[in-house]
Design a protein around this motif. Structure first.
Motif, PDB file in Angstrom:
ATOM      1  N   TYR A   1       5.633  49.177  64.879  1.00  0.00           N
ATOM      2  CA  TYR A   1       6.352  50.341  65.400  1.00  0.00           C
ATOM      3  C   TYR A   1       5.692  51.654  64.988  1.00  0.00           C
ATOM      4  O   TYR A   1       5.587  52.602  65.796  1.00  0.00           O
ATOM      5  CB  TYR A   1       7.801  50.299  64.916  1.00  0.00           C
ATOM      6  CG  TYR A   1       8.649  51.450  65.383  1.00  0.00           C
ATOM      7  CD1 TYR A   1       9.134  51.503  66.685  1.00  0.00           C
ATOM      8  CD2 TYR A   1       8.962  52.509  64.527  1.00  0.00           C
ATOM      9  CE1 TYR A   1       9.916  52.561  67.127  1.00  0.00           C
ATOM     10  CE2 TYR A   1       9.747  53.569  64.953  1.00  0.00           C
ATOM     11  CZ  TYR A   1      10.214  53.596  66.253  1.00  0.00           C
ATOM     12  OH  TYR A   1      10.982  54.656  66.691  1.00  0.00           O
ATOM     13  N   TYR A   2       5.254  51.720  63.734  1.00  0.00           N
ATOM     14  CA  TYR A   2       4.700  52.975  63.224  1.00  0.00           C
ATOM     15  C   TYR A   2       3.167  53.026  63.284  1.00  0.00           C
ATOM     16  O   TYR A   2       2.572  54.020  62.863  1.00  0.00           O
ATOM     17  CB  TYR A   2       5.157  53.208  61.780  1.00  0.00           C
ATOM     18  CG  TYR A   2       6.609  53.630  61.682  1.00  0.00           C
ATOM     19  CD1 TYR A   2       7.047  54.816  62.265  1.00  0.00           C
ATOM     20  CD2 TYR A   2       7.534  52.850  61.013  1.00  0.00           C
ATOM     21  CE1 TYR A   2       8.374  55.214  62.180  1.00  0.00           C
ATOM     22  CE2 TYR A   2       8.866  53.237  60.914  1.00  0.00           C
ATOM     23  CZ  TYR A   2       9.278  54.414  61.505  1.00  0.00           C
ATOM     24  OH  TYR A   2      10.597  54.811  61.422  1.00  0.00           O
TER      25      TYR A   2
ATOM     26  N   GLY B   1       7.751  62.513  71.002  1.00  0.00           N
ATOM     27  CA  GLY B   1       8.378  61.755  69.930  1.00  0.00           C
ATOM     28  C   GLY B   1       7.759  61.771  68.561  1.00  0.00           C
ATOM     29  O   GLY B   1       8.019  62.654  67.764  1.00  0.00           O
ATOM     30  N   LEU B   2       6.928  60.796  68.256  1.00  0.00           N
ATOM     31  CA  LEU B   2       6.436  60.613  66.900  1.00  0.00           C
ATOM     32  C   LEU B   2       5.374  61.626  66.516  1.00  0.00           C
ATOM     33  O   LEU B   2       5.098  61.824  65.345  1.00  0.00           O
ATOM     34  CB  LEU B   2       5.867  59.193  66.729  1.00  0.00           C
ATOM     35  CG  LEU B   2       6.886  58.056  66.842  1.00  0.00           C
ATOM     36  CD1 LEU B   2       6.182  56.727  66.640  1.00  0.00           C
ATOM     37  CD2 LEU B   2       8.015  58.209  65.850  1.00  0.00           C
TER      38      LEU B   2
ATOM     39  N   GLN C   1       8.750  57.380  74.419  1.00  0.00           N
ATOM     40  CA  GLN C   1       9.633  56.205  74.413  1.00  0.00           C
ATOM     41  C   GLN C   1       9.679  55.429  75.726  1.00  0.00           C
ATOM     42  O   GLN C   1      10.440  54.463  75.824  1.00  0.00           O
ATOM     43  CB  GLN C   1      11.072  56.594  74.000  1.00  0.00           C
ATOM     44  CG  GLN C   1      11.197  57.502  72.804  1.00  0.00           C
ATOM     45  CD  GLN C   1      10.461  56.999  71.573  1.00  0.00           C
ATOM     46  OE1 GLN C   1      10.211  55.806  71.437  1.00  0.00           O
ATOM     47  NE2 GLN C   1      10.079  57.905  70.682  1.00  0.00           N
TER      48      GLN C   1
ATOM     49  N   LEU D   1      10.104  62.321  60.113  1.00  0.00           N
ATOM     50  CA  LEU D   1      10.595  61.985  61.454  1.00  0.00           C
ATOM     51  C   LEU D   1      12.126  62.086  61.474  1.00  0.00           C
ATOM     52  O   LEU D   1      12.832  61.068  61.505  1.00  0.00           O
ATOM     53  CB  LEU D   1      10.151  60.566  61.843  1.00  0.00           C
ATOM     54  CG  LEU D   1       8.645  60.281  61.796  1.00  0.00           C
ATOM     55  CD1 LEU D   1       8.375  58.793  61.926  1.00  0.00           C
ATOM     56  CD2 LEU D   1       7.936  61.051  62.900  1.00  0.00           C
TER      57      LEU D   1
ATOM     58  N   LYS E   1      14.365  62.851  63.681  1.00  0.00           N
ATOM     59  CA  LYS E   1      15.113  62.378  64.840  1.00  0.00           C
ATOM     60  C   LYS E   1      14.844  60.905  65.168  1.00  0.00           C
ATOM     61  O   LYS E   1      15.435  60.359  66.103  1.00  0.00           O
ATOM     62  CB  LYS E   1      14.782  63.236  66.063  1.00  0.00           C
ATOM     63  CG  LYS E   1      15.272  64.675  65.952  1.00  0.00           C
ATOM     64  CD  LYS E   1      15.030  65.421  67.248  1.00  0.00           C
ATOM     65  CE  LYS E   1      15.593  66.853  67.168  1.00  0.00           C
ATOM     66  NZ  LYS E   1      15.412  67.566  68.447  1.00  0.00           N
ATOM     67  N   ASP E   2      13.975  60.295  64.393  1.00  0.00           N
ATOM     68  CA  ASP E   2      13.604  58.897  64.646  1.00  0.00           C
ATOM     69  C   ASP E   2      14.757  57.972  64.235  1.00  0.00           C
ATOM     70  O   ASP E   2      15.261  58.039  63.107  1.00  0.00           O
ATOM     71  CB  ASP E   2      12.335  58.560  63.865  1.00  0.00           C
ATOM     72  CG  ASP E   2      11.898  57.119  64.085  1.00  0.00           C
ATOM     73  OD1 ASP E   2      11.655  56.756  65.244  1.00  0.00           O
ATOM     74  OD2 ASP E   2      11.828  56.364  63.085  1.00  0.00           O
TER      75      ASP E   2
ATOM     76  N   TRP F   1      19.995  62.149  66.945  1.00  0.00           N
ATOM     77  CA  TRP F   1      18.802  61.313  67.062  1.00  0.00           C
ATOM     78  C   TRP F   1      18.236  61.373  68.481  1.00  0.00           C
ATOM     79  O   TRP F   1      18.936  61.714  69.441  1.00  0.00           O
ATOM     80  CB  TRP F   1      19.131  59.861  66.709  1.00  0.00           C
ATOM     81  CG  TRP F   1      19.699  59.675  65.326  1.00  0.00           C
ATOM     82  CD1 TRP F   1      19.538  60.505  64.260  1.00  0.00           C
ATOM     83  CD2 TRP F   1      20.542  58.605  64.899  1.00  0.00           C
ATOM     84  NE1 TRP F   1      20.208  60.020  63.170  1.00  0.00           N
ATOM     85  CE2 TRP F   1      20.835  58.844  63.532  1.00  0.00           C
ATOM     86  CE3 TRP F   1      21.058  57.463  65.490  1.00  0.00           C
ATOM     87  CZ2 TRP F   1      21.626  57.986  62.772  1.00  0.00           C
ATOM     88  CZ3 TRP F   1      21.841  56.608  64.742  1.00  0.00           C
ATOM     89  CH2 TRP F   1      22.129  56.866  63.403  1.00  0.00           C
ATOM     90  N   ASP F   2      16.973  60.979  68.579  1.00  0.00           N
ATOM     91  CA  ASP F   2      16.324  60.892  69.890  1.00  0.00           C
ATOM     92  C   ASP F   2      16.731  59.562  70.526  1.00  0.00           C
ATOM     93  O   ASP F   2      16.103  58.533  70.297  1.00  0.00           O
ATOM     94  CB  ASP F   2      14.805  60.976  69.730  1.00  0.00           C
ATOM     95  CG  ASP F   2      14.075  60.882  71.068  1.00  0.00           C
ATOM     96  OD1 ASP F   2      14.748  60.960  72.118  1.00  0.00           O
ATOM     97  OD2 ASP F   2      12.842  60.714  71.044  1.00  0.00           O
TER      98      ASP F   2
ATOM     99  N   GLU G   1      14.623  56.859  72.509  1.00  0.00           N
ATOM    100  CA  GLU G   1      14.026  55.734  71.785  1.00  0.00           C
ATOM    101  C   GLU G   1      14.864  54.474  71.992  1.00  0.00           C
ATOM    102  O   GLU G   1      14.331  53.367  72.055  1.00  0.00           O
ATOM    103  CB  GLU G   1      13.973  56.114  70.304  1.00  0.00           C
ATOM    104  CG  GLU G   1      13.234  55.146  69.404  1.00  0.00           C
ATOM    105  CD  GLU G   1      13.242  55.645  67.974  1.00  0.00           C
ATOM    106  OE1 GLU G   1      13.149  54.794  67.073  1.00  0.00           O
ATOM    107  OE2 GLU G   1      13.359  56.871  67.745  1.00  0.00           O
TER     108      GLU G   1
ATOM    109  N   SER H   1      13.148  49.170  67.870  1.00  0.00           N
ATOM    110  CA  SER H   1      14.089  50.240  67.571  1.00  0.00           C
ATOM    111  C   SER H   1      15.471  49.956  68.137  1.00  0.00           C
ATOM    112  O   SER H   1      16.493  50.065  67.440  1.00  0.00           O
ATOM    113  CB  SER H   1      13.569  51.567  68.133  1.00  0.00           C
ATOM    114  OG  SER H   1      14.513  52.596  67.952  1.00  0.00           O
TER     115      SER H   1
END
Length: 756
Positions: A358-359, A380-381, A416, A564, A566-567, A602-603, A606, A614
């Motif tokens: 994921y990261y 996003g990220l 996303q 991050l 909002k992740d 949060w976003d 995602e 996620s």
């Protein structure tokens, strides 16, 4: 029965012993007769020897004659007894108890194989006591399994108005064996009518119990059996049968010694190893019946190879003894069970590896060009999830154009829209099959979609195209392990080619150590001043969880959330790190306000469109805290305002499944597969799960067959498919699936019950 004994006289042979006393000779005579005595002594000894030999011969002859007479007398004994009994019966002087002894004698003769003598005895009796002999002749025919003839004898016994209740009971038994329901109903009612005739018998409680059992009055039957002092073995077996009807396996076990029944009942209470031991004892005697039962027990014991072998016989006979009904394990949808699973399994190694996927950063040829294209900060990220390839070739126009197209895919992924990114990267790979970083980026999107076979293929392809793309090689091992592929060779190649003395490779060394369970070396990385990228933090956080280092876990989770904010995953990990799971009810209650506050910050793109890693983690937290209905509401609202409905529909189908809206979930999954062209492994698999819960088992078979093709090592699909084939009586298909599952595999979804 009365048995007349022949009086035998023992003759005693008396021997007369004559003692002859000789006078002593005078001295003057001795010399005269001395020579004569020598001659006489020699002759005397010869005569004595001859007499002894003759005597022995006579004795042997006498013994032979006596034995022969005894044998002849014994041979005629049965005939003599029959004649004697017949005469006494004619005079009606023999008492009832001796008649019973006579019947016993006939049964003993029959048991010893002297069938003709036994039948001769009973036939002579029939002249004077027809009902009595007809009953026993019926019993003999039952033992021979000649139920048709036995029924005739019992009918005659009833007509002669003797032993009518017992004869009627046996007649009902014969009718049952002949599948003659009409006569079975007739004789069991007849047995009830004649039951009072046995009221003075010691066996009355047993007869009462048997009559009521045949009439379907099991409770009344048990009352009789509790007072039964005769037919001890039969009493216990009948108790066992009744307790089985009352679904009371413990009392069934207490009242039977039958290994087959014990095997079945121990299986019913979940004692599968004990059940298997009993069934193995009876297997040689009942290879088909016990073999099929063994197969079901072995499925429960996760012994799939043995189960497949034992089903072979059933497959050949094309017959099902024990029909099954496939089900999804109840704790799949139970909040309390889900909380316990969460407590034991959250952030295990498999989930830690998912965090690494994921990261992990996407790669490009020219990072500056990509940054310009992405207009940094609007996605996003962010920049932490982009790296420039170490083997950047040149600023040629071809590479530049490809880099721009790859940047488009990365922008979709970081915003996303992972499905759209996956489609774009697939298109680029087809026209540019020899670029390592392109395969790597495509593999990352497959990993995010949890399509591990495809992720493995493209990670491995990326590593082969560029042997310095170590992360691609390591991720190929992780994806390969998840897809149950062999990855030993990749691991050895990486160990042999990476220069572990180079500080730049320290992270790769730690990743390989984690894969090799060398936690000391993995921990050493977390103690260095490593760069705080999302990937490095995810690795450090995972090591902290494995080593139960709560302080390190909290520290890394805080940094990740700060980077991050909002992740979704970063926020969930932060909550988990700061709330103990000892009391899961409190954990769940504490999460509710955190969740309700967070979903407004949060976003959620995602969740709507992004990685399954996620969305599934968020659903896992919502499931244990009772917040799935809130997610369902969010998804339904999003469907009204989206240009990318497919991932939203997928997540809605998942939420409907776990909120027990099974028909809705089934409908959405089918629409995605049949009308929108979605055919990834996860959609097919969960579509099958929803189909089973909605009662559409035929549809589940089709979906699991398709999902199995996507990943031949997907043992969940194979097990579910095998059970569904088994349920549909397709034993050939079932045995094939079972045979390909490794022993010890523990299905998280599928189970089965026997159909009563």
């Amino acid at each position: 029965m009365a048995e007349e004994e022949n009086n035998r006289k023992n003759d005693e042979n008396e021997e007369e012993v004559i003692v002859i006393e000789d006078d002593q000779p005078h001295d003057e005579e001795i010399e005269e007769v001395q020579e004569e005595q020598k001659k006489d002594n020699k002759l005397f000894l010869i005569i004595i020897a001859l007499l002894i030999a003759l005597l022995i011969a006579l004795l042997v002859l006498l013994l032979v004659v006596v034995k022969k007479k005894k044998d002849e007398a014994k041979k005629d004994n049965i005939k003599t007894q029959i004649e004697t009994i017949t005469k006494k019966l004619k005079k009606k002087k023999i008492p009832q108890k001796n008649i019973d002894a006579l019947i016993k004698k006939a049964n003993i003769l029959y048991a010893k194989g002297k069938k003709l003598e036994a039948l001769n005895l009973l036939n002579k009796l029939s002249i004077y006591s027809e009902a009595l002999s007809n009953y026993n002749l019926g019993v003999i025919k039952i033992k021979e399994k000649n139920y048709k003839e036995a029924l005739k004898y019992f009918q005659k016994a009833i007509q002669n108005e003797d032993n009518r209740c017992i004869s009627a009971l046996n007649a009902a038994y014969c009718a049952l064996k002949l599948n003659d329901k009409k006569r079975f109903d007739y004789y069991k009612k007849l047995a009830e009518l004649y039951l009072p005739e046995e009221s003075t018998s010691k066996s009355y409680p047993f007869y009462y119990a048997l009559v009521n059992y045949y009439l379907g009055r099991e409770f009344e039957s048990l009352a009789g059996l509790e007072n039964s002092t005769t037919y001890i073995k039969e009493t216990k077996e009948l108790k066992s049968a009744i307790y089985n009807l009352y679904d009371d396996p413990y009392n069934v076990i207490d009242n039977t010694k039958n290994d087959f029944i014990l095997g079945i009942e121990y299986a019913r209470i979940g004692e599968y190893q004990i059940a298997k031991n009993h069934l193995l004892k009876i297997y040689e005697a009942l290879p088909y019946k016990a073999g099929v039962a063994l197969a079901l027990v072995e499925l429960k014991l996760q012994e799939y190879q043995n189960a497949s072998n034992h089903l072979q016989l059933a497959k050949q006979n094309n017959k099902i003894i024990y029909p099954i009904r496939v089900k999804i394990k109840p704790n799949t949808f139970d909040i309390v069970a889900a909380q316990q699973v969460f407590k034991n399994n959250f952030l295990n190694k498999e989930q830690i590896y998912n965090l690494l996927f994921y990261y992990a950063p996407y790669k490009v040829f020219n990072i500056n060009q990509t940054i310009d294209y992405l207009q940094k900060g609007s996605f996003g990220l962010g920049l932490n999830n982009i790296e420039q390839a170490t083997t950047y070739l040149s600023n040629s126009s071809t590479i530049s154009k490809l880099n721009i197209k790859m940047s488009e895919g990365i922008k979709l992924a970081l915003n996303q829209h992972i499905l759209k990114a996956n489609k774009l990267f697939n298109k680029l790979v087809k026209s540019n099959p020899y670029h390592s970083i392109l395969h790597y980026d495509l593999a990352l999107t497959y990993a995010g979609l949890k399509n591990y076979p495809k992720a493995y293929y493209h990670f491995l392809r990326a590593y082969h195209l560029d042997a310095t793309n170590y992360l691609a090689g390591i991720f190929a091992i992780i994806a390969g392990n998840k897809a149950s592929y062999k990855t030993d060779m990749i691991f050895r190649n990486l160990n042999n080619t990476i220069d572990f003395n180079d500080p730049k490779n320290r992270f790769y060394s730690s990743l390989l150590s984690l894969l090799d369970n060398n936690l000391a070396d993995a921990l050493s990385f977390t103690q260095t001043d490593f760069k705080k990228t999302p990937l490095n933090l995810a690795f450090s956080l995972g090591v902290a969880k494995i080593l139960d280092n709560k302080k390190l876990l909290q520290k890394e989770a805080m940094i990740l959330k700060t980077i991050l904010p909002k992740d979704i995953i970063a926020n969930l990990l932060y909550f988990y790190a700061n709330h103990p799971t000892d009391n899961m009810k409190k954990f769940a209650l504490d999460f509710q306000p955190f969740f309700l506050n967070g979903i407004n910050k949060w976003d959620l793109n995602e969740f709507y469109y992004g990685s399954l890693i996620s969305s599934e983690m968020l659903m896992e937290f919502a499931k244990i805290s009772g917040q799935l209905p809130k997610l369902k509401e969010k998804l339904e609202n999003k469907l009204l305002d989206t240009n990318d409905p497919i991932p939203v529909l997928q997540n809605l189908a998942f939420v409907d499944l776990y909120t027990k809206h099974f028909e809705e979930s089934y409908t959405i999954f089918n629409d995605l597969i049949d009308n929108k062209g979605v055919n990834d492994y996860k959609t097919l698999f969960y579509g099958a799960v929803a189909s089973i819960m909605a009662g559409h088992h035929a549809n589940a078979i089709a979906l699991l067959a398709l999902s199995k093709r996507k990943n031949k090592n997907a043992f969940e699909s194979r097990y579910g498919l095998g059970l569904l084939y088994h349920e549909a009586k397709n034993l050939r298909g079932a045995t094939i699936q079972y045979s390909k599952i490794p022993n010890g595999f523990d299905s998280q979804f599928f189970d089965f019950d026997l159909i009563p």
